[in-house]
Design a protein around this motif. Sequence first.
Motif, short mmCIF file in Angstrom:
data_model
loop_
_atom_site.label_atom_id
_atom_site.label_comp_id
_atom_site.label_asym_id
_atom_site.label_seq_id
_atom_site.Cartn_x
_atom_site.Cartn_y
_atom_site.Cartn_z
N PHE A 231 -1.60 -3.95 2.67
CA PHE A 231 -2.00 -4.30 4.04
C PHE A 231 -1.69 -3.12 4.98
O PHE A 231 -0.72 -2.39 4.78
CB PHE A 231 -1.21 -5.51 4.54
N ALA A 233 -1.12 -2.82 9.16
CA ALA A 233 -0.99 -3.58 10.41
C ALA A 233 -0.65 -2.65 11.55
O ALA A 233 -0.02 -1.60 11.37
CB ALA A 233 0.10 -4.65 10.27
N VAL A 242 -3.24 -7.45 11.53
CA VAL A 242 -3.48 -6.87 10.20
C VAL A 242 -4.94 -6.45 10.16
O VAL A 242 -5.85 -7.28 10.20
CB VAL A 242 -3.16 -7.88 9.08
N THR A 243 -5.17 -5.16 10.12
CA THR A 243 -6.53 -4.64 10.26
C THR A 243 -7.22 -4.42 8.91
O THR A 243 -8.44 -4.51 8.82
CB THR A 243 -6.53 -3.32 11.05
N THR A 279 -0.90 -11.77 5.63
CA THR A 279 -1.11 -11.59 7.06
C THR A 279 -0.11 -12.41 7.86
O THR A 279 0.48 -11.93 8.85
CB THR A 279 -2.54 -11.97 7.44
N THR A 360 -9.45 -9.30 9.97
CA THR A 360 -8.98 -8.35 8.96
C THR A 360 -10.16 -7.85 8.13
O THR A 360 -11.00 -8.64 7.69
CB THR A 360 -7.94 -9.00 8.04
#
Length: 435
Positions: A231, A233, A242-243, A279, A360
Amino acid sequence: MPRTASTVSPDQPFVPVLLGGDLGTYSLAREFHEAYGVTSVVVLGVPNGLVQDSAFIELRPYPQGAGEQDMVQHLIALGADLGGDSGRPLLLLGSLDGHVNRITQHRALLEPTYTIPYPDAATVAEVALKDHFYSLCERLGIAHPQTQTVVAGRTDHAELSRLTFPVILKPSDSAAWTQVSFAGKKKVHRVESAQELQALLDLLQAADYTSPVIVQEHIPGGDENMRLCTFYAERVGGRTQVTVAGYGEVVLEDHSPMMLGNSVAIVTAVDEDVVRAGTALLKEIGWVGFAMIDAKLDPRDGTVKLFEMNPRLGRNHYYLTAAGFNPVRMYVERWMGRTDLAPPLELVPAEVFRSAQDGTQVLDHEVLYTTVPNTLLRRHLHGSTGEKARRLMKDRRTVNPLYSRAEKHPRRWAYIAASMANHWRKFRAFPPLRG
């Protein structure tokens, strides 16, 4: 530190400085070179074949026997050497949890010289300790194995007798585990009985190991049931967002004692339940930067249960790059704000991602990442994940992080050939356990 002849060009716009010497270190250096054409400086104790003789790595070993403060001073002096009078930007990364702990604990001394893309030390410590991680999972209602925290010499025998065997024993603090030595030590121990568990705890007590260890239910299933998710973020409007998330299904793991649990082959996939769970954890913690979560599919109920979180990119994170997402661009273009160093390509390419409900971006491009020969891997394919790997090998959609076309030195390729041959010996000596 005296100035040495450097292979880093004075015109290089920034320098990645990487603590470590494992496959994750090499992968980072390769990714920086692929994205920006730069040389990375690797800081480690004893040079090894994974990082030697590389076209895009300069080694700057620290002195033998250096303590923590010595290493910090080594990094500060190295920063002055690499930054020079121009104040060239430097980016400091660690390849192991202990590196990240050390970097964040000494942030006040290092940050004037380096960009440090990690949260504060307290936040890193909260997730690096596995007992804290399981408490978070419990509080958030996230599926995880039944777990008990044990301290050698202090846990009541009656508590141990209530466990159902076999169990898994592993350190709560991975950094502390690297400092202890005892007969039969492994990265992770599978324990078959209460007597075997007590004998192992006695060894820990005799070695004066006082950090907690995790004793956890054994979830059945082979390597093909293991899962991982990376992840990224960042703070958006004062909140953690969380991108990016990239999920993988493990095909095969290393089963030698000190490498047990390290994946050697991964198929990229999508599991939105795991993405949602990860997430939720990162938002609860207030995380920023990269993190990786290990998990396992429990065949008894079909649930993927979370095991632990690493406060960094994992050893095998090159599976992300293999699928079309080079993670180091997030460090350079988001943390350092340098969007002028690479061609105007999408940071998160639309052709290999899809959007989840919360915004996300989820990696959705199938590829087989492997660090072992395909002929060896074919002998250890099981279940639906194994079938995916077989199909991807047939379609030639495989990537090995060691096979970089930029590498030209004959010693480099001799090392790679020896490494591939060594996998055959290793898997004969330590074959995967089924179930």
